[in-house]
Design an enzyme around this catalytic site. Structure first.
Site, PDB file in Angstrom:
ATOM      1  N   CYS A 138       0.817  -1.206   0.012  1.00 26.37           N
ATOM      2  CA  CYS A 138       0.070   0.047   0.007  1.00 26.37           C
ATOM      3  C   CYS A 138       0.926   1.338  -0.094  1.00 26.37           C
ATOM      4  CB  CYS A 138      -1.043  -0.247   1.065  1.00 26.37           C
ATOM      5  SG  CYS A 138      -2.459   1.012   0.855  1.00 26.37           S
ATOM      6  N   HIS A 198      -3.482  -4.906   0.271  1.00 28.30           N
ATOM      7  CA  HIS A 198      -2.849  -5.408   1.493  1.00 28.30           C
ATOM      8  C   HIS A 198      -2.807  -6.949   1.393  1.00 28.30           C
ATOM      9  CE1 HIS A 198      -2.120  -1.917   3.882  1.00 28.30           C
ATOM     10  NE2 HIS A 198      -3.451  -1.360   3.445  1.00 28.30           N
ATOM     11  N   GLU A 244      -1.386  -9.047   2.949  1.00 30.97           N
ATOM     12  CA  GLU A 244      -1.125  -9.763   4.360  1.00 30.97           C
ATOM     13  C   GLU A 244      -2.533 -10.115   4.934  1.00 30.97           C
ATOM     14  OE1 GLU A 244      -0.512  -6.604   3.614  1.00 30.97           O
ATOM     15  OE2 GLU A 244      -0.929  -5.317   5.280  1.00 30.97           O
TER      16      GLU A 244
END
Ligand code: GLN
Length: 536
Positions: free
Chosen positions: A381, A510, A512
């Site tokens: 990001c 994102h 993750e």
């Protein structure tokens, strides 16, 4: 539908979220459809308006809900994507009650605190119904004995009154081992159970959190003082690896105790893959050194790791799966700005998401270092946006190129804000208004991203206001920046890469947030593999 409530006693931060996620996983592995629900006592309508340094990461769900970090634990343990019915803050509950009152939905009745409790019960039932649950596991945020969560406990009491054999209360409590005594003390745990008694709840099961396992004499004493059977006092000692927790609970028969109390039979025990992952953590020996470069936070490392917990977990999932032991270090971007040699021992570097201007130049220096020295780089990001800024400044010679988040007057606004987002900022309409949740992205052929994902179309979660400025696309591409992924209409740049670099990927989303122990994220796996090729 059956209900399990999980409360916490004595201190905050004893791992109630991990305990709840573990319980959900164990009951799922026993053959049931389990739906977790986090009930948070704060009055923020969602977690998006809270400072992650104080309250931990904001975990974004597919439907755009900005949730508490515990939702991340639930998703990682269950291996499922959750939605806004899996979280309720007290603020959102009050908001609904007040909106209903304004809409005359109470038909002229006097509206008071009981309507709030009723709304809590409705949210719990909704979470179950909307997701076809056999069992709803409700984690009650906060600690027993404080005012903030008393209405959640009241909802638990009322549900239990109506449905005797369908509601179980599990209390996660803490037994300190003071160094000056050298032995485990159970008094605070007894008091926390007494706090539950004072609101009309007798817990069925106690999870005894401590540095070590509770021994039989102490369990007996605790049982005598709390009215909980000794076999329902489950040891929950500290662990090196949080993914062990469900296996420890299973070994202590927690699943069986819960099923018996709910009048349910075990259908299966499906934990083989989980055991395999835990085993891979135990046997990983070869270290891999990854640096995460971000702002310096004076609150200390503990808090920091909570603010970026999904990034850290995603790195662990990927590293253990490919056989490495991750050594993750936080590096203060402010220091890197003065001394780039701080980066020289890392095999891979991540610049994670962030907001605002502090220590931005250190992050840009970091990215330059990774680009020039061909060190594997993953920008998440903000880490992607700043990679575009770095490239524009140092490869294209766009002096003082920037994101307009930092410098609205820059001559080269390579990252800028969309008009609809700008309007929201002008109106101070901050809560829940970023570009949020899952968006589709189409990958370009012959890119590292495409080969890692192994497909053309992906879906990833977003949380940002600024975007790549297409005005500079051609020029950046002509000089070696690769647009590896865009929104399906081609208008939003979602992934960038670099030509002639072993691994340099920046994502506007994102990744993750979608990594799980049993399904590591392909970009993280690719990053770790690339890092493993770098000699220290
Ligand atoms: N501050 C940037 C934006 O708002 C990036 C946000 C983030 O990293 N999540 O666009």
């Amino acid at each position: 539908m059956k209900y399990i409530f999980v409360s916490g006693g004595v201190i905050s931060g004893i791992g109630k979220g991990i305990a709840t996620a573990s319980i959900a996983l164990l009951l799922k592995a026993a053959g049931y459809k389990v739906v977790p629900l986090k009930m948070d006592p704060y009055l923020n309508v969602d977690a998006g308006t809270m400072n992650p340094l104080a309250h931990g990461e904001t975990f974004v769900l597919d439907d755009g809900k900005e949730a508490d970090q515990d939702l991340g634990h639930y998703e990682r343990y269950l291996g499922e994507s959750l939605n806004s019915t899996n979280i309720a803050t007290q603020g959102s509950i009050y908001l609904t009650v007040i909106q209903k009152e304004r809409n005359l939905e109470y038909e002229g009745d006097y509206v008071d605190i009981h309507n709030v409790t009723q709304e809590i019960i409705e949210r719990i039932q909704l979470a179950g119904k909307a997701n076809n649950a056999d069992i709803v596991v409700v984690e009650i945020g906060g600690t027993t004995g404080e005012y903030q969560n008393v209405l959640f406990l009241e909802a638990n009491r009322l549900l239990k009154l109506k449905k005797q054999n369908e509601v179980v209360h599990i209390h996660v409590t803490y037994l300190p081992v003071p160094s000056f005594l050298g032995e485990m003390k159970s008094k605070p745990a007894q008091m926390s159970v007494r706090d539950l008694h004072s609101v009309g709840i007798q817990p069925d099961i106690l999870l005894a959190r401590s540095t070590e396992s509770i021994d039989a004499p102490r369990a007996k004493r605790l049982s005598f003082n709390t009215g909980i059977e000794p076999e329902d006092i489950i040891p929950a000692p500290d662990v090196k690896n949080v993914y062990e927790v469900p296996l420890n609970f299973e070994a202590c028969k927690l699943t069986d105790r819960i099923l018996e109390k709910l009048n349910l039979k075990r259908k299966k025990t499906d934990l083989a893959k989980w055991r395999e992952f835990v085993h891979s953590v135990e046997i990983a020996k070869v270290p891999i050194k990854i640096g995460i470069v971000g702002k310096y936070f004076s609150s200390g490392n503990g808090v920091l790791s909570d603010a970026y917990i999904s990034v850290i977990e995603a790195l662990k999932h990927a590293a253990y799966t490919v056989g490495y032991k991750p050594e993750i270090e936080w590096i203060d971007a402010g220091k890197v700005e003065k001394d780039i040699s701080l980066l020289k021992n890392f095999q891979g570097i991540i610049v994670p998401g962030g907001f605002g201007s502090r220590d931005i130049e250190g992050k840009i220096e970091t990215i330059k270092y990774c680009r020039e020295n061909k060190i594997p780089y993953l920008g998440l990001c903000y880490g992607m946006q700043l990679a575009v800024v770095e490239f524009a400044r140092n490869v294209l010679d766009f002096t003082n190129a920037n994101t307009t988040e930092i410098n609205s007057k820059t001559k080269y606004p390579v990252i800028h804000i969309m008009p609809d987002q700008e309007k929201k900022l002008l109106e101070k309409n901050y809560g829940g208004t970023m570009r949020l949740g899952a968006w589709d992205c189409v990958l370009q052929n012959k890119t590292i991203s495409k080969s890692l994902y192994g497909k053309q179309r992906i879906s990833e979660r977003h949380r940002h206001r600024y975007e790549f400025n297409n005005k500079y696309k051609q020029e950046l591409e002509n000089n070696g920046l690769v647009i590896a992924g865009t929104s399906p209409d081609g208008k939003l740049v979602e992934i960038i890469e670099l030509k002639d670099h072993p691994f340099f990927i920046g994502t506007q989303f994102h990744p993750e947030l979608k990594s799980r122990p049993l399904q590591p994220h392909p970009l993280f796996t690719g990053f770790v593999k690339a890092a493993s090729k770098i000699k220290k």
